[in-house]
Write a protein that holds these residues in place. Structure first.
Motif, PDB file in Angstrom:
ATOM      1  N   ARG A   1      -7.596   7.326  -1.463  1.00 27.35           N
ATOM      2  CA  ARG A   1      -6.647   6.285  -1.070  1.00 27.35           C
ATOM      3  C   ARG A   1      -6.820   5.087  -1.996  1.00 27.35           C
ATOM      4  O   ARG A   1      -7.947   4.729  -2.363  1.00 27.35           O
ATOM      5  CB  ARG A   1      -6.871   5.841   0.370  1.00 27.35           C
ATOM      6  CG  ARG A   1      -6.996   6.965   1.387  1.00 27.35           C
ATOM      7  CD  ARG A   1      -5.714   7.756   1.531  1.00 27.35           C
ATOM      8  NE  ARG A   1      -5.822   8.715   2.625  1.00 27.35           N
ATOM      9  CZ  ARG A   1      -5.038   9.766   2.758  1.00 27.35           C
ATOM     10  NH1 ARG A   1      -4.091  10.014   1.868  1.00 27.35           N
ATOM     11  NH2 ARG A   1      -5.195  10.590   3.789  1.00 27.35           N
ATOM     12  N   HIS A   2      -5.720   4.460  -2.336  1.00 31.30           N
ATOM     13  CA  HIS A   2      -5.740   3.278  -3.190  1.00 31.30           C
ATOM     14  C   HIS A   2      -5.451   2.040  -2.354  1.00 31.30           C
ATOM     15  O   HIS A   2      -4.719   2.098  -1.354  1.00 31.30           O
ATOM     16  CB  HIS A   2      -4.711   3.422  -4.305  1.00 31.30           C
ATOM     17  CG  HIS A   2      -4.945   4.619  -5.179  1.00 31.30           C
ATOM     18  ND1 HIS A   2      -5.780   4.586  -6.278  1.00 31.30           N
ATOM     19  CD2 HIS A   2      -4.484   5.899  -5.094  1.00 31.30           C
ATOM     20  CE1 HIS A   2      -5.810   5.776  -6.845  1.00 31.30           C
ATOM     21  NE2 HIS A   2      -5.030   6.595  -6.142  1.00 31.30           N
ATOM     22  N   TYR A   3      -6.020   0.922  -2.748  1.00 35.62           N
ATOM     23  CA  TYR A   3      -5.847  -0.305  -1.981  1.00 35.62           C
ATOM     24  C   TYR A   3      -5.884  -1.519  -2.916  1.00 35.62           C
ATOM     25  O   TYR A   3      -6.354  -1.427  -4.063  1.00 35.62           O
ATOM     26  CB  TYR A   3      -6.948  -0.433  -0.915  1.00 35.62           C
ATOM     27  CG  TYR A   3      -8.365  -0.357  -1.466  1.00 35.62           C
ATOM     28  CD1 TYR A   3      -8.987  -1.477  -2.020  1.00 35.62           C
ATOM     29  CD2 TYR A   3      -9.073   0.841  -1.445  1.00 35.62           C
ATOM     30  CE1 TYR A   3     -10.272  -1.403  -2.538  1.00 35.62           C
ATOM     31  CE2 TYR A   3     -10.356   0.923  -1.941  1.00 35.62           C
ATOM     32  CZ  TYR A   3     -10.954  -0.205  -2.492  1.00 35.62           C
ATOM     33  OH  TYR A   3     -12.211  -0.126  -3.014  1.00 35.62           O
TER      34      TYR A   3
ATOM     35  N   ASN B   1       0.210   4.547  -2.273  1.00 35.99           N
ATOM     36  CA  ASN B   1      -0.140   5.816  -1.631  1.00 35.99           C
ATOM     37  C   ASN B   1       1.099   6.509  -1.060  1.00 35.99           C
ATOM     38  O   ASN B   1       1.207   6.702   0.159  1.00 35.99           O
ATOM     39  CB  ASN B   1      -1.146   5.554  -0.498  1.00 35.99           C
ATOM     40  CG  ASN B   1      -2.409   4.891  -0.980  1.00 35.99           C
ATOM     41  OD1 ASN B   1      -3.273   5.508  -1.588  1.00 35.99           O
ATOM     42  ND2 ASN B   1      -2.527   3.594  -0.703  1.00 35.99           N
TER      43      ASN B   1
ATOM     44  N   SER C   1      -9.128  12.430   1.431  1.00 36.90           N
ATOM     45  CA  SER C   1      -8.238  12.235   0.289  1.00 36.90           C
ATOM     46  C   SER C   1      -8.498  10.867  -0.345  1.00 36.90           C
ATOM     47  O   SER C   1      -8.982   9.945   0.317  1.00 36.90           O
ATOM     48  CB  SER C   1      -6.771  12.330   0.718  1.00 36.90           C
ATOM     49  OG  SER C   1      -6.484  13.605   1.256  1.00 36.90           O
TER      50      SER C   1
ATOM     51  N   ASP D   1       0.801  -1.216   0.000  1.00 42.65           N
ATOM     52  CA  ASP D   1       0.000   0.000   0.000  1.00 42.65           C
ATOM     53  C   ASP D   1       0.838   1.271   0.000  1.00 42.65           C
ATOM     54  O   ASP D   1       0.382   2.320  -0.468  1.00 42.65           O
ATOM     55  CB  ASP D   1      -0.920   0.024   1.225  1.00 42.65           C
ATOM     56  CG  ASP D   1      -1.971  -1.073   1.177  1.00 42.65           C
ATOM     57  OD1 ASP D   1      -2.185  -1.643   0.092  1.00 42.65           O
ATOM     58  OD2 ASP D   1      -2.568  -1.369   2.223  1.00 42.65           O
TER      59      ASP D   1
ATOM     60  N   TRP E   1     -10.865   8.624   1.974  1.00 40.33           N
ATOM     61  CA  TRP E   1     -10.718   8.419   3.412  1.00 40.33           C
ATOM     62  C   TRP E   1      -9.955   9.588   3.983  1.00 40.33           C
ATOM     63  O   TRP E   1      -8.924   9.979   3.455  1.00 40.33           O
ATOM     64  CB  TRP E   1      -9.974   7.110   3.680  1.00 40.33           C
ATOM     65  CG  TRP E   1     -10.130   6.610   5.083  1.00 40.33           C
ATOM     66  CD1 TRP E   1     -11.226   6.019   5.633  1.00 40.33           C
ATOM     67  CD2 TRP E   1      -9.149   6.651   6.130  1.00 40.33           C
ATOM     68  NE1 TRP E   1     -11.004   5.685   6.937  1.00 40.33           N
ATOM     69  CE2 TRP E   1      -9.739   6.066   7.286  1.00 40.33           C
ATOM     70  CE3 TRP E   1      -7.844   7.136   6.218  1.00 40.33           C
ATOM     71  CZ2 TRP E   1      -9.059   5.949   8.487  1.00 40.33           C
ATOM     72  CZ3 TRP E   1      -7.171   7.016   7.422  1.00 40.33           C
ATOM     73  CH2 TRP E   1      -7.773   6.424   8.541  1.00 40.33           C
TER      74      TRP E   1
ATOM     75  N   VAL F   1       0.918   9.339   1.590  1.00 41.18           N
ATOM     76  CA  VAL F   1       0.478   9.061   2.954  1.00 41.18           C
ATOM     77  C   VAL F   1       1.678   8.877   3.891  1.00 41.18           C
ATOM     78  O   VAL F   1       1.561   9.060   5.106  1.00 41.18           O
ATOM     79  CB  VAL F   1      -0.415   7.799   2.967  1.00 41.18           C
ATOM     80  CG1 VAL F   1      -0.717   7.345   4.383  1.00 41.18           C
ATOM     81  CG2 VAL F   1      -1.719   8.080   2.226  1.00 41.18           C
TER      82      VAL F   1
ATOM     83  N   SER G   1     -10.040   2.182  -5.149  1.00 38.02           N
ATOM     84  CA  SER G   1      -9.771   3.446  -4.466  1.00 38.02           C
ATOM     85  C   SER G   1     -11.036   3.937  -3.784  1.00 38.02           C
ATOM     86  O   SER G   1     -12.153   3.525  -4.116  1.00 38.02           O
ATOM     87  CB  SER G   1      -9.253   4.502  -5.448  1.00 38.02           C
ATOM     88  OG  SER G   1     -10.253   4.808  -6.410  1.00 38.02           O
TER      89      SER G   1
END
Length: 210
Positions: A181-183, A36, A179, A32, A176, A39, A173
């Protein structure tokens, strides 16, 4: 000696080899964190609580299987999500391995006599406020699993070969904390493995099988 690629014996061998390269900053380089990068500075400014999860790989012939839990919808956090057994490291826990095995006993009655911790992955730094140590373990057959109804809705297993196939690693995405967030996500037989759990699976792939 050579072992079948997705056997527990080969998993153990690769897990031990990668452990020599687990450093304090390794978490930045995988999973992750790659999706991201923005982050990372935010996480570095947080005070994180120590936690541990057990990644239980069952010695099941040429294609080992990995145990997952489905959290009950009654939980306050991460309800209904797919997870590895785990939780916060308590003051009574000797180390992350002890915490992960304790949690597995409490959540699904996985008797630690069947569990062989073999290595750690880099910490997984979560925006939810935890620094998670994934404990890679080989589990011998013969155990009985009983979900704790206060925490776990069900328990299921996924072939290691499925999880280590990058073709099964989708990305998604969402917004959260204001902003995007990619997962990672890895749908399997109607269950959606995603978020932190899928991120840890992705790190296993990147460090052991890529």
């Amino acid at each position: 000696m050579s072992y079948p690629l997705y056997s527990a014996a080969e998993f153990r061998r690769r897990a031990v080899l990668q452990a020599a390269d687990v450093g304090d900053e390794s978490w930045r380089e995988h999973g992750d964190s790659i999706l991201n990068p923005g982050v990372i500075p935010h996480i570095e400014g947080m005070t994180l609580r120590d936690a541990a999860v057990l990644v239980p790989v069952v010695d099941d012939g040429d294609d080992a299987r990995v145990i997952f839990t489905e959290r009950t919808v009654r939980l306050r956090k991460h309800s209904g999500q797919i997870a590895f057994p785990g939780g916060a490291v308590d003051g009574t826990d000797r180390d992350a391995e002890a915490a992960a095995m304790r949690e597995a006993e409490e959540e699904i009655s996985l008797d630690r006599r069947f569990v062989e911790p073999v290595a750690r992955l880099p910490h997984y730094k979560a925006l939810s406020g935890f620094s998670i140590t994934p404990v890679l373990a080989v589990v011998q057959p013969g155990f009985d699993l009983v979900p704790n109804p206060d925490e776990v809705e069900s328990v299921f297993e996924v072939p290691l070969s499925f999880l280590m196939n990058p073709a099964n690693h989708e990305t998604g995405s969402g917004v959260w904390m204001g902003s995007e967030r990619h997962y990672y996500r890895m749908p399997y037989e109607g269950r959606n493995i995603w978020g932190i759990t899928a991120g840890i699976v992705r790190v296993i792939y990147e460090r052991l099988y890529a």
